[in-house]
Every structure is written in structure tokens, then in C-alpha cells.
Write a protein that holds these residues in place. Structure first.
Motif, PDB file in Angstrom:
ATOM      1  N   LYS A   2       0.851  -1.209   0.000  1.00 38.87           N
ATOM      2  CA  LYS A   2       0.000   0.000   0.000  1.00 38.87           C
ATOM      3  C   LYS A   2       0.881   1.251   0.000  1.00 38.87           C
ATOM      4  CE  LYS A   2      -3.381   0.655   2.766  1.00 38.87           C
ATOM      5  NZ  LYS A   2      -4.791   0.878   2.994  1.00 38.87           N
ATOM      6  N   ARG A   3       0.604   2.152  -0.923  1.00 41.23           N
ATOM      7  CA  ARG A   3       1.425   3.367  -1.017  1.00 41.23           C
ATOM      8  C   ARG A   3       0.542   4.611  -1.056  1.00 41.23           C
ATOM      9  NH1 ARG A   3       2.890   0.207  -5.364  1.00 41.23           N
ATOM     10  NH2 ARG A   3       4.682  -1.129  -4.995  1.00 41.23           N
ATOM     11  N   ALA A   4       1.077   5.694  -0.475  1.00 46.03           N
ATOM     12  CA  ALA A   4       0.375   6.986  -0.535  1.00 46.03           C
ATOM     13  C   ALA A   4       1.396   8.107  -0.635  1.00 46.03           C
ATOM     14  CB  ALA A   4      -0.489   7.180   0.709  1.00 46.03           C
ATOM     15  N   ALA A  23       2.368   9.244  -8.497  1.00 43.11           N
ATOM     16  CA  ALA A  23       1.267   8.402  -7.994  1.00 43.11           C
ATOM     17  C   ALA A  23       0.788   7.430  -9.062  1.00 43.11           C
ATOM     18  CB  ALA A  23       0.122   9.283  -7.515  1.00 43.11           C
ATOM     19  N   LEU A  26       3.259   4.589  -9.123  1.00 40.49           N
ATOM     20  CA  LEU A  26       3.299   3.819  -7.868  1.00 40.49           C
ATOM     21  C   LEU A  26       1.935   3.253  -7.461  1.00 40.49           C
ATOM     22  CD1 LEU A  26       5.555   6.241  -5.771  1.00 40.49           C
ATOM     23  CD2 LEU A  26       6.211   3.989  -6.630  1.00 40.49           C
ATOM     24  N   ALA A  28      -0.325   4.929  -6.127  1.00 39.82           N
ATOM     25  CA  ALA A  28      -0.390   5.466  -4.756  1.00 39.82           C
ATOM     26  C   ALA A  28      -1.594   6.389  -4.597  1.00 39.82           C
ATOM     27  CB  ALA A  28       0.885   6.254  -4.456  1.00 39.82           C
ATOM     28  N   TYR A  44       0.108   2.517   5.638  1.00 41.89           N
ATOM     29  CA  TYR A  44       0.783   2.425   4.333  1.00 41.89           C
ATOM     30  C   TYR A  44       2.183   1.854   4.492  1.00 41.89           C
ATOM     31  CZ  TYR A  44      -3.050   4.985   2.291  1.00 41.89           C
ATOM     32  OH  TYR A  44      -4.298   5.344   1.864  1.00 41.89           O
TER      33      TYR A  44
END
Ligand SMILES: Cc1cc2nc3c(=O)[nH]c(=O)nc-3n(C[C@H](O)[C@H](O)[C@H](O)COP(=O)(O)O)c2cc1C
Length: 154
Positions: A2-4, A23, A26, A28, A44
Motif C-alpha cells: 500500500k502506497r500513498a 502516484a 506507484l 499510490a 501504508y
């Protein structure tokens, strides 16, 4: 994973453009700093923190937020900025905060951003001449995407 990406882009929306480009690569979630919730961020695996540069440092809203995070050992983080100079030395305060939270530091990216206006409360002052007009441009955004692709291999 999980990416942000959490970002603050107050002057021209320059850093937001870079955040969007990263983003996409990714996959994200994009989170403006005002909407960031600490209780959400801790879930994340990788967080990116992006900011414009004001008086030699990232905006305080973003360094302040990172400073409030709990111990983030085992989570990855990267930082990025747009600035008049486009110089990574301006990341120092943000990088220090990221490291102080125990993140595994994944890297940093910066590029030049147009300097053409200044916002004070409700007023916007437009400068006669812009510095770095049109930046970040397509080349800058492509460099941001390449940086993000490399993060996927880390
Ligand atoms: C009042 C003001 C101060 C700034 N100070 C710096 C600075 O110290 N160093 C720098 O490289 N850029 C500086 N800049 C340029 C901004 O960081 C640049 O325009 C950046 O791309 C803004 O990002 P944003 O549109 O995402 O907020 C300054 C701009 C303004 C308007």
C-alpha cells in the motif's frame, strides 16, 4: 504494497503535478496534507512526502505532520520537492523528520518549479516575470516517473 503520497503545493500547484506523475507509476493514493490523518497513514507500507520550498525549507505543514507520526520502523518513505533552485539541500528538515520516525529512507527527488506568484492569506501577488516558467515541464515529470519506477524495485 500500500502506497500513498502526502503533499503540500501552496504556490503554483507545482509539487502537486510531480505528486500526480509519481502516484500513477506507484499506484499510490494522493493525499493533500490538509486531508492527511495519522491513523490512516500508519497503514501504508510506503509513504511519499512532497512540498514546495519556502525560505529554504519544505512547508511546515508537511514537516509538522511527519513529526507527529508514531514510530514507523518497517515502513518506507521518500521525499520530493519543487523549488526555485530545485536543490535537494532544501529537503534537510523534512528528511530529518522522516529519519527520526524510523522510516526506511527510500530516496529523494527534486526539480525546478515555476516561481510566479505568492499567496498571502486571501491575496495572490503575481510577479512581473516568472522564474523557471512552465516548470515542472514534461521532462521534469518524466524524471519524476523514472524516480518512482526505481522505487518499485527497492
Ligand atoms: C515567497 C516564496 C519563497 C520561496 N522560497 C524559495 C526558496 O527559499 N528556495 C527555493 O528553491 N524556492 C523558493 N521558492 C519557489 C517555490 O518553492 C517554487 O515555486 C515551488 O515550485 C512552489 O511549489 P508549489 O507550487 O507546489 O507550492 C519560493 C517561492 C515563493 C513564492
Amino acid at each position: 504494497m500500500k502506497r500513498a503520497i502526502v503533499y503540500e503545493s501552496l504556490s503554483n500547484g507545482n509539487t502537486e503535478k510531480v505528486a500526480r506523475a509519481m502516484a500513477t507509476v506507484l499506484d499510490a493514493k494522493l493525499i493533500p496534507v490538509k486531508e492527511a490523518r495519522l491513523e490512516e497513514l500508519i497503514y501504508y507500507d510506503m509513504l511519499g512526502f512532497g512540498s514546495g520550498i519556502f525560505a529554504g525549507s519544505p512547508y511546515r505543514s508537511i514537516t509538522g505532520l511527519v513529526g507527529k507520526l508514531p514510530d514507523m520502523k518497517g515502513h518506507k518513505a521518500f521525499v520530493f520537492s519543487t523549488g526555485g533552485e530545485g536543490n535537494p539541500k532544501h529537503h534537510r528538515a523534512l528528511k530529518e523528520k522522516v529519519l527520526s520516525r524510523g522510516f526506511d529512507f527510500a530516496g529523494e527527488f527534486c526539480c525546478k518549479g515555476e516561481v510566479s506568484k505568492m499567496k498571502i492569506l486571501f491575496w495572490t501577488i503575481n510577479f512581473k516575470e516568472a522564474t523557471n516558467p512552465g516548470q515542472p515541464n514534461e521532462e521534469d515529470l518524466e524524471n519524476a516517473r523514472i524516480f518512482a519506477k526505481n522505487l518499485l524495485n527497492k
